[in-house]
Scaffold this motif. Structure first.
Motif, PDB file in Angstrom:
ATOM      1  N   GLY A 462       4.343  12.424  53.382  1.00 24.41           N
ATOM      2  CA  GLY A 462       4.842  13.741  52.991  1.00 24.41           C
ATOM      3  C   GLY A 462       4.151  14.890  53.697  1.00 24.41           C
ATOM      4  N   TRP A 463       3.408  14.583  54.782  1.00 28.86           N
ATOM      5  CA  TRP A 463       2.695  15.672  55.451  1.00 28.86           C
ATOM      6  C   TRP A 463       3.661  16.664  56.090  1.00 28.86           C
ATOM      7  CZ3 TRP A 463       1.706  17.269  60.646  1.00 28.86           C
ATOM      8  CH2 TRP A 463       0.721  18.269  60.719  1.00 28.86           C
ATOM      9  N   SER A 464       4.826  16.190  56.497  1.00 28.31           N
ATOM     10  CA  SER A 464       5.795  17.098  57.129  1.00 28.31           C
ATOM     11  C   SER A 464       6.146  18.235  56.159  1.00 28.31           C
ATOM     12  CB  SER A 464       7.042  16.343  57.568  1.00 28.31           C
ATOM     13  OG  SER A 464       7.533  15.588  56.493  1.00 28.31           O
ATOM     14  N   ALA A 465       6.101  17.950  54.858  1.00 30.39           N
ATOM     15  CA  ALA A 465       6.384  18.998  53.876  1.00 30.39           C
ATOM     16  C   ALA A 465       5.296  20.073  53.918  1.00 30.39           C
ATOM     17  CB  ALA A 465       6.486  18.407  52.481  1.00 30.39           C
ATOM     18  N   THR A 466       4.049  19.653  54.189  1.00 30.66           N
ATOM     19  CA  THR A 466       2.962  20.629  54.315  1.00 30.66           C
ATOM     20  C   THR A 466       3.279  21.597  55.453  1.00 30.66           C
ATOM     21  OG1 THR A 466       1.472  18.844  53.703  1.00 30.66           O
ATOM     22  CG2 THR A 466       0.447  20.824  54.594  1.00 30.66           C
ATOM     23  N   VAL A 467       3.822  21.051  56.543  1.00 32.53           N
ATOM     24  CA  VAL A 467       4.137  21.885  57.701  1.00 32.53           C
ATOM     25  C   VAL A 467       5.298  22.830  57.379  1.00 32.53           C
ATOM     26  CG1 VAL A 467       4.797  21.878  60.126  1.00 32.53           C
ATOM     27  CG2 VAL A 467       3.356  20.042  59.223  1.00 32.53           C
ATOM     28  N   THR A 468       6.354  22.276  56.792  1.00 33.55           N
ATOM     29  CA  THR A 468       7.504  23.148  56.506  1.00 33.55           C
ATOM     30  C   THR A 468       7.132  24.212  55.469  1.00 33.55           C
ATOM     31  OG1 THR A 468       8.322  21.355  55.095  1.00 33.55           O
ATOM     32  CG2 THR A 468       9.375  21.608  57.230  1.00 33.55           C
ATOM     33  N   ASP A 469       6.244  23.857  54.544  1.00 32.41           N
ATOM     34  CA  ASP A 469       5.758  24.850  53.579  1.00 32.41           C
ATOM     35  C   ASP A 469       5.028  25.982  54.289  1.00 32.41           C
ATOM     36  OD1 ASP A 469       6.770  23.470  51.514  1.00 32.41           O
ATOM     37  OD2 ASP A 469       4.843  22.784  50.668  1.00 32.41           O
ATOM     38  N   ALA A 470       4.146  25.588  55.232  1.00 32.24           N
ATOM     39  CA  ALA A 470       3.378  26.603  55.963  1.00 32.24           C
ATOM     40  C   ALA A 470       4.323  27.535  56.712  1.00 32.24           C
ATOM     41  CB  ALA A 470       2.406  25.924  56.932  1.00 32.24           C
ATOM     42  N   LEU A 471       5.376  26.964  57.288  1.00 32.65           N
ATOM     43  CA  LEU A 471       6.354  27.785  58.017  1.00 32.65           C
ATOM     44  C   LEU A 471       7.080  28.732  57.055  1.00 32.65           C
ATOM     45  CD1 LEU A 471       7.849  25.118  60.464  1.00 32.65           C
ATOM     46  CD2 LEU A 471       6.365  27.044  61.046  1.00 32.65           C
ATOM     47  N   ALA A 472       7.487  28.158  55.922  1.00 37.46           N
ATOM     48  CA  ALA A 472       8.226  28.971  54.959  1.00 37.46           C
ATOM     49  C   ALA A 472       7.356  30.113  54.445  1.00 37.46           C
ATOM     50  CB  ALA A 472       8.702  28.091  53.808  1.00 37.46           C
ATOM     51  N   GLN A 473       6.111  29.805  54.131  1.00 32.73           N
ATOM     52  CA  GLN A 473       5.182  30.820  53.606  1.00 32.73           C
ATOM     53  C   GLN A 473       4.968  31.954  54.594  1.00 32.73           C
ATOM     54  OE1 GLN A 473       2.704  30.634  50.812  1.00 32.73           O
ATOM     55  NE2 GLN A 473       4.154  29.198  49.876  1.00 32.73           N
ATOM     56  N   SER A 474       4.855  31.568  55.888  1.00 34.59           N
ATOM     57  CA  SER A 474       4.529  32.581  56.893  1.00 34.59           C
ATOM     58  C   SER A 474       5.778  33.267  57.422  1.00 34.59           C
ATOM     59  CB  SER A 474       3.794  31.921  58.052  1.00 34.59           C
ATOM     60  OG  SER A 474       4.643  30.961  58.658  1.00 34.59           O
ATOM     61  N   SER A 495       3.376   3.427  65.240  1.00 34.65           N
ATOM     62  CA  SER A 495       4.248   2.854  64.211  1.00 34.65           C
ATOM     63  C   SER A 495       4.011   3.523  62.856  1.00 34.65           C
ATOM     64  CB  SER A 495       4.030   1.350  64.106  1.00 34.65           C
ATOM     65  OG  SER A 495       2.673   1.106  63.878  1.00 34.65           O
ATOM     66  N   THR A 496       2.739   3.820  62.541  1.00 32.65           N
ATOM     67  CA  THR A 496       2.470   4.442  61.239  1.00 32.65           C
ATOM     68  C   THR A 496       2.859   5.925  61.241  1.00 32.65           C
ATOM     69  OG1 THR A 496       0.202   4.554  62.001  1.00 32.65           O
ATOM     70  CG2 THR A 496       0.648   3.007  60.228  1.00 32.65           C
ATOM     71  N   LEU A 497       2.897   6.507  62.433  1.00 32.16           N
ATOM     72  CA  LEU A 497       3.211   7.933  62.492  1.00 32.16           C
ATOM     73  C   LEU A 497       4.709   8.173  62.547  1.00 32.16           C
ATOM     74  CD1 LEU A 497       0.650   9.176  65.165  1.00 32.16           C
ATOM     75  CD2 LEU A 497       0.376   8.998  62.710  1.00 32.16           C
ATOM     76  N   ALA A 498       5.447   7.113  62.839  1.00 29.23           N
ATOM     77  CA  ALA A 498       6.866   7.267  63.166  1.00 29.23           C
ATOM     78  C   ALA A 498       7.626   8.100  62.126  1.00 29.23           C
ATOM     79  CB  ALA A 498       7.516   5.908  63.336  1.00 29.23           C
ATOM     80  N   ALA A 499       7.392   7.839  60.830  1.00 25.54           N
ATOM     81  CA  ALA A 499       8.171   8.516  59.792  1.00 25.54           C
ATOM     82  C   ALA A 499       7.934  10.025  59.823  1.00 25.54           C
ATOM     83  CB  ALA A 499       7.804   7.948  58.425  1.00 25.54           C
ATOM     84  N   SER A 500       6.633  10.416  59.801  1.00 28.70           N
ATOM     85  CA  SER A 500       6.300  11.843  59.834  1.00 28.70           C
ATOM     86  C   SER A 500       6.862  12.489  61.086  1.00 28.70           C
ATOM     87  CB  SER A 500       4.789  12.028  59.863  1.00 28.70           C
ATOM     88  OG  SER A 500       4.261  11.919  58.585  1.00 28.70           O
ATOM     89  N   TYR A 501       6.708  11.768  62.173  1.00 30.55           N
ATOM     90  CA  TYR A 501       7.112  12.270  63.475  1.00 30.55           C
ATOM     91  C   TYR A 501       8.605  12.617  63.460  1.00 30.55           C
ATOM     92  CZ  TYR A 501       6.559  12.410  68.571  1.00 30.55           C
ATOM     93  OH  TYR A 501       6.475  12.800  69.876  1.00 30.55           O
ATOM     94  N   ARG A 502       9.387  11.699  62.903  1.00 24.12           N
ATOM     95  CA  ARG A 502      10.840  11.895  62.846  1.00 24.12           C
ATOM     96  C   ARG A 502      11.189  13.079  61.938  1.00 24.12           C
ATOM     97  NH1 ARG A 502      12.367   7.547  60.429  1.00 24.12           N
ATOM     98  NH2 ARG A 502      11.205   6.208  61.840  1.00 24.12           N
TER      99      ARG A 502
END
Ligand code: C2E
Ligand code: MG
Ligand code: MG
Length: 621
Positions: A462-474, A495-502
């Motif tokens: 769910g780290w991608s949500a942290t990024v989209t949150d930061a974008l939304a906030q700013s 392989s472990t990063l694939a999901a976040s990456y996508r």
């Protein structure tokens, strides 16, 4: 009770089946006695004089599940019940008239005689004795003979009872328990796969060795780690992995025989504990011997393997030294060997303990600095082909109260190791998105932001949500953000990063491969990774002007990036010639000290506001 004579007389009427065992039901072929059933009638039928009461007592004897015999003063058996015949596997006729002593093994006869003597003597209370005697089916019975005098007060009857308590099962159970306990103990201290001592045993052994170290001698430990074991296990299978471990264990055992105690400490980790060595040199000697013993090529399940190990050593001359501290030293040394490619040994660096303490203090300081927002973000511009600032890369700094402004190289590795990189990286992301969003509003409407991220952040679910949150906030547009991840991290954890990456790509955020060229990756990966930007490591850029090979590599990387629809960025441009060469080669963006170092937000703002001063360094604007 006075039933013994009757019992004897009944038994004496053998072999008539009805009288076989005092009116007990007939035995089965294996001496099995049914526990219930109607009382056989022959006794009362033959002796109508026998009252109901007597019959009841007879049955109490005959059907008593405790194996019982009655004996006379001469020690002869006068009657036996069914349980006794079953236990001994002998017919009543065979037993009645036999001396009780004769039933016992030779070595138990004296005790039996003694017991009988006391039983009829009335001077002392008779005590049970434990005897061995042959039982049914040829098995040996260990039994307790419990003497039961008959009669009242001091006058004892001419007959007495002896109850045989079969202890065999209990003894067997106890022996079994003891054996099981011994086996468990063995297993608890031993390693099932290799047969070596296990971790617990080795810890105890190390503690003992250290505590017993005498003046002038050295105690210590070699931590031996099998190189690339995970790879063998993953690619050749666990059975091969296990066999390899057994082989290595055997070789270690051979090499350390007589010099140290060896055990298995973890999955692919072994320990050799050395007690009273004369000097640290002995440890080095042992390590060399181990290394060469292990390295012999071997065929395992059809694979030709050359095992190799890395060794870290910890030593002490202080009996008060904790075994944990020694293991720690050895681990640090081992880590250094691994970093240099393995297959070697090392002693811990001098002053290690002190640096460990310092490291712990740093970790705690860094944790507080992150939590209190006391880090700082600097920005380095990325220039376009016309020399204008297209983007800025956020680069973290730690203004340390005692050590001054610290560069990432001084604390990012610690942050990575401790996991602090996640809160750190998230803090930088929030800070930088806010900043660039503000600059876009006031100074540079199309300015883009590059933020370095660690694989550890991407691996967080769910780290991608942290990024989209930061974008939304700013309020920063996703297309204005480019996340940089190093080639090494990408390759190792793809392989472990694939999901976040996508998820990030789907959110419209761009991705850059940072430090490309340092990870020995093949160009094929570039296609699979599907990044938007390729940042060429400054190592290539540094050799651009003087080294033809570097020029060729850089040219082909730029071409390949373009072929795959990526932008190429050159990092670490320090000289005009480099800039010009890169420009000729078609590089899209430039970053380096030639134009600007990473500077504070305030300073960058003033550069964004002033006219572009860098255009002159480009040949073809
Ligand atoms: P990087 O992402 O490759 O950043 C570029 C580094 O090269 C920066 O070092 C920058 O100051 C330096 N550099 C730029 N131009 C030149 C040049 O012309 N010559 C030379 N010699 N160096 C130049 P810095 O700031 O020390 O950062 C080092 C690394 O630390 C970064 O390499 C990046 O991998 C990492 N880092 C920095 N900030 C963060 C962060 O917020 N999160 C994470 N995960 N890593 C970060
Ligand atoms: Mg970077
Ligand atoms: Mg870089």
């Amino acid at each position: 009770m006075g039933m013994g004579s009757r019992a004897a007389s009944i038994v004496a009427e053998q072999p008539r089946p009805a009288a076989r065992s005092s009116g007990a039901p007939a035995e089965g072929p294996e001496g099995h006695v049914p526990s219930a059933g109607p009382a056989p009638t022959p006794i009362s039928a033959r002796s109508p004089a026998l009252g109901h009461e007597q019959l009841r007592f007879e049955q109490l004897f005959a059907r008593n599940p405790a194996a019982t015999a009655s004996v006379d003063r001469a020690g002869r058996i006068t009657a036996v019940n069914a349980a006794m015949t079953t236990l001994l596997g002998r017919a009543p006729s065979d037993l009645v008239g036999t001396p009780l002593t004769a039933l016992a093994h030779r070595d138990s006869r004296a005790a039996t005689t003694e017991m009988l003597f006391v039983l009829f003597g009335a001077e002392r209370e008779p005590r049970p004795v434990v005897v061995r005697l042959p039982g049914a089916g040829g098995r040996e019975v260990v039994a307790r003979l419990v003497p039961v005098p008959l009669g009242g007060g001091r006058s004892r009857a001419d007959e007495a009872l002896v109850v045989l308590e079969d202890l065999t099962h209990r003894i067997a159970a106890r022996r079994e328990r003891r054996e099981l306990a011994a086996r468990l103990e063995e297993r608890e201290l031993g390693d099932a796969l290799t047969g070596l001592r296990n971790r617990r045993a080795m810890e105890a052994c190390l503690r003992q060795s250290v505590a017993g170290v005498e003046a002038g001698s050295v105690a210590g430990v070699l931590v031996v780690d099998v190189d690339r074991f995970t790879m063998v296990n993953d690619s050749l299978g666990h059975a091969t992995g296990d066999e390899l471990l057994r082989i290595v264990a055997e070789r270690l055992r051979g090499a350390s025989a007589g010099l140290g105690v060896i055990g298995r400490f973890g999955s692919d980790e072994f320990l050799i504990v050395v007690g009273g060595a004369a000097s640290v040199d002995e440890f080095a000697g042992l390590a060399r011997a181990v290394l060469s013993a292990v390295m012999e090529p071997v065929t395992v399940h059809g694979y030709r393997l050359t095992p190799s190990v890395s060794i870290g050593i910890g030593t002490t001359t202080d009996p008060a030294c904790s075994s944990q501290a020694l293991l720690w030293d050895a681990d640090v040394a081992l880590h250094r060997v691994k970093q240099e490619g393995g297959g070697d040994f090392k002693l811990p660096p001098v002053g290690l303990r002190k640096s460990m303490a310092a490291r712990l203090r740093d970790e705690s300081d860094l944790r507080h600095a992150i939590a209190a927002g006391r880090l700082s973000v600097h920005y380095q511009p990325l220039l376009g082909r016309d020399g204008g600032i297209v983007a800025v890369e956020a680069l973290v700094r730690w203004p340390h109260p005692e050590r001054g402004m610290l560069l990432p190289g001084e604390f990012i590795p610690l942050a990575e190791e401790t996991g602090l990189i996640v809160p750190l990286g998230n803090w930088v992301l929030n800070r930088a998105t806010d900043q660039v969003a503000a600059w876009r509003q006031s100074l540079a409407p199309t300015l883009q932001l590059c933020v370095n991220v660690s694989a550890k952040q991407l691996m967080r679910e769910g780290w991608s949500a942290t990024v989209t949150d930061a974008l939304a906030q700013s309020g920063l547009a996703p297309s204005a953000l480019c996340l940089e991840i190093t080639e090494t991290a990408l390759l190792r954890d793809l392989s472990t990063l694939a999901a976040s990456y996508r998820e990030l790509r789907d959110a419209g955020i761009r991705l850059a491969i940072d430090d490309f060229g340092t990870g020995y990756s093949s160009l094929v990966y570039l296609r699979d990774i599907q990044a938007d930007v390729l940042k060429l490591d400054r190592l290539f850029v540094g050799g651009l002007v003087c080294d033809e090979r570097d020029s060729a590599i850089v040219q082909s990387l730029i071409d390949r990036a373009h072929a795959l629809g990526m932008k190429a960025v050159a990092e670490g441009v320090e000289e005009v010639e480099q800039a010009r060469a890169l420009q000729r080669m078609g590089c899209d963006l430039f970053q380096g000290f030639l134009w600007c170092q990473a500077v504070s937000a305030g300073e960058l703002a003033s550069r964004l506001g002033s006219a572009n001063v860098w255009q002159r360094d480009f040949l073809d604007p």
